[in-house]
Write a protein that holds these residues in place. Structure first.
Motif, mmCIF file in Angstrom:
data_model
loop_
_atom_site.group_PDB
_atom_site.id
_atom_site.type_symbol
_atom_site.label_atom_id
_atom_site.label_comp_id
_atom_site.label_asym_id
_atom_site.label_seq_id
_atom_site.Cartn_x
_atom_site.Cartn_y
_atom_site.Cartn_z
ATOM 1 N N ASN A 145 -21.236 0.103 -53.208
ATOM 2 C CA ASN A 145 -19.933 -0.564 -53.306
ATOM 3 C C ASN A 145 -18.933 0.370 -53.976
ATOM 4 N N GLY A 146 -17.694 0.364 -53.482
ATOM 5 C CA GLY A 146 -16.665 1.223 -54.043
ATOM 6 C C GLY A 146 -16.594 2.592 -53.398
ATOM 7 N N THR A 147 -17.512 2.897 -52.497
ATOM 8 C CA THR A 147 -17.514 4.175 -51.780
ATOM 9 C C THR A 147 -17.044 3.957 -50.345
ATOM 10 N N ALA A 148 -16.166 4.831 -49.873
ATOM 11 C CA ALA A 148 -15.664 4.710 -48.502
ATOM 12 C C ALA A 148 -16.658 5.309 -47.513
ATOM 13 N N TYR A 149 -16.870 4.594 -46.412
ATOM 14 C CA TYR A 149 -17.744 5.064 -45.344
ATOM 15 C C TYR A 149 -16.961 5.056 -44.032
ATOM 16 N N THR A 150 -17.043 6.157 -43.307
ATOM 17 C CA THR A 150 -16.388 6.209 -42.004
ATOM 18 C C THR A 150 -17.301 5.563 -40.973
ATOM 19 N N LEU A 151 -16.884 4.392 -40.512
ATOM 20 C CA LEU A 151 -17.643 3.674 -39.486
ATOM 21 C C LEU A 151 -16.998 3.939 -38.134
ATOM 22 N N ALA A 152 -17.825 4.151 -37.122
ATOM 23 C CA ALA A 152 -17.309 4.397 -35.781
ATOM 24 C C ALA A 152 -18.162 3.651 -34.770
ATOM 25 N N GLY A 153 -17.519 3.146 -33.750
ATOM 26 C CA GLY A 153 -18.216 2.494 -32.649
ATOM 27 C C GLY A 153 -17.651 2.970 -31.337
#
Lengths: 202, 83
Positions: A145-153
């Motif tokens: 939590n609090g960490t950005a994750y690059t999600l892609a679909g």
């Protein structure tokens, strides 16, 4: 308000890296508290705007932030169903669960959801069909939590492939739900944020 | 690492907090995808099963085969990954 400028306002079609064409791009630069429905994306097809499908998402600190603990979907019509969608999603312990970005959204009960879940340590692709949630693919990934994750679909016909930070690729090959739906967007709850939303083709 | 195709019971109610999912993802960390593609409308967790293709450490597959909830019969095939 964030005004369209230049040719992007006319066409919404901007060549991206390689041969990809950017259909929608939004860095959510706007006044704090602005509902996404009142915010103009950086790049969009024609005058297409964000639509509140369920719940409330507004702008806080130049990021999109959910304001509901239940499900919330905001979509924008990119004009194409076979696209790659991506965003930098930051989960929050305030609202535990699986949320992130969504593709092929027809209404609040039908979409494809690419999500992270910190408590489950999981990256997931959901089929959300007639209000029923089914995990069609997943990977065990430590999510903080609090960490950005690059999600892609990436959506191509019946194939959906998803990645987190460019890795841990998961896929599903029978995605018949909403195969021609051209609306894509966000699904972030209270205290979760999303930034750098993009829809490209391919 | 091992890639394997497994036959696994469904779990869940289809709600957001309890989605339909292969039961094994609650028990063992892995990367997996549903290859049965059963329509959502006909998913009934008991007694239906689904087939998944999964990538996992060798030791995880050994644990699954030794687990009475799954056993060696749950494994249709397996191969080193990447091959």
């Amino acid at each position: 308000m964030h005004a369209d400028t230049g040719i992007s306002a006319l066409t919404g079609l901007i060549p991206s890296s390689g041969s990809a064409v950017t259909l929608v791009s939004d860095t959510f630069t706007d006044t704090g508290g602005t509902n996404l429905t009142a915010h103009t994306p950086d790049i969009r097809p024609g005058s297409n705007a964000w639509v509140a499908v369920a719940g409330t998402i507004d702008i806080q600190a130049n990021k999109a932030q959910g304001e509901n603990s239940a499900n919330q979907y905001y979509s924008i019509d990119a004009g194409q169903a076979d696209v790659t969608i991506s965003a930098d999603v930051t989960p929050s312990a305030t609202t535990a669960g699986s949320w992130g970005i969504s593709g092929r959204i027809s209404d609040a009960s039908n979409s494809w959801d690419v999500t992270v879940n910190a408590s489950a340590g999981s990256f997931r692709l959901y089929e959300h069909n007639a209000g029923v949630y089914t995990i069609r693919a997943s990977a065990a990934v430590t999510i903080n939590n609090g960490t950005a994750y690059t999600l892609a679909g990436q959506f191509s016909g019946q194939n959906v492939t998803a990645t987190i930070n460019g890795g841990n690729q998961i896929s599903y090959g029978s995605a018949t739900l909403n195969q021609s739906t051209t609306k894509h967007g966000l699904n972030v709850p209270t205290a979760w944020t999303a930034d750098n939303f993009k829809v490209t083709n391919p | 690492m091992i890639r394997a195709r497994l036959v696994i019971p469904w779990k869940g109610t289809g709600k957001l907090a309890d989605p339909y999912r292969p039961r094994i993802v609650d028990d063992y960390p892995m990367q997996q995808q549903d290859v049965t593609a059963q329509p959502v409308a006909s998913i009934i967790p008991g007694p239906n099963l689904l087939t998944i293709e999964a990538i996992m450490p060798d030791a995880t597959l050994a644990d699954i085969e030794a687990d009475p909830n799954y056993g060696p019969g749950a494994v249709l095939w397996s191969e080193p990954y990447p091959g």
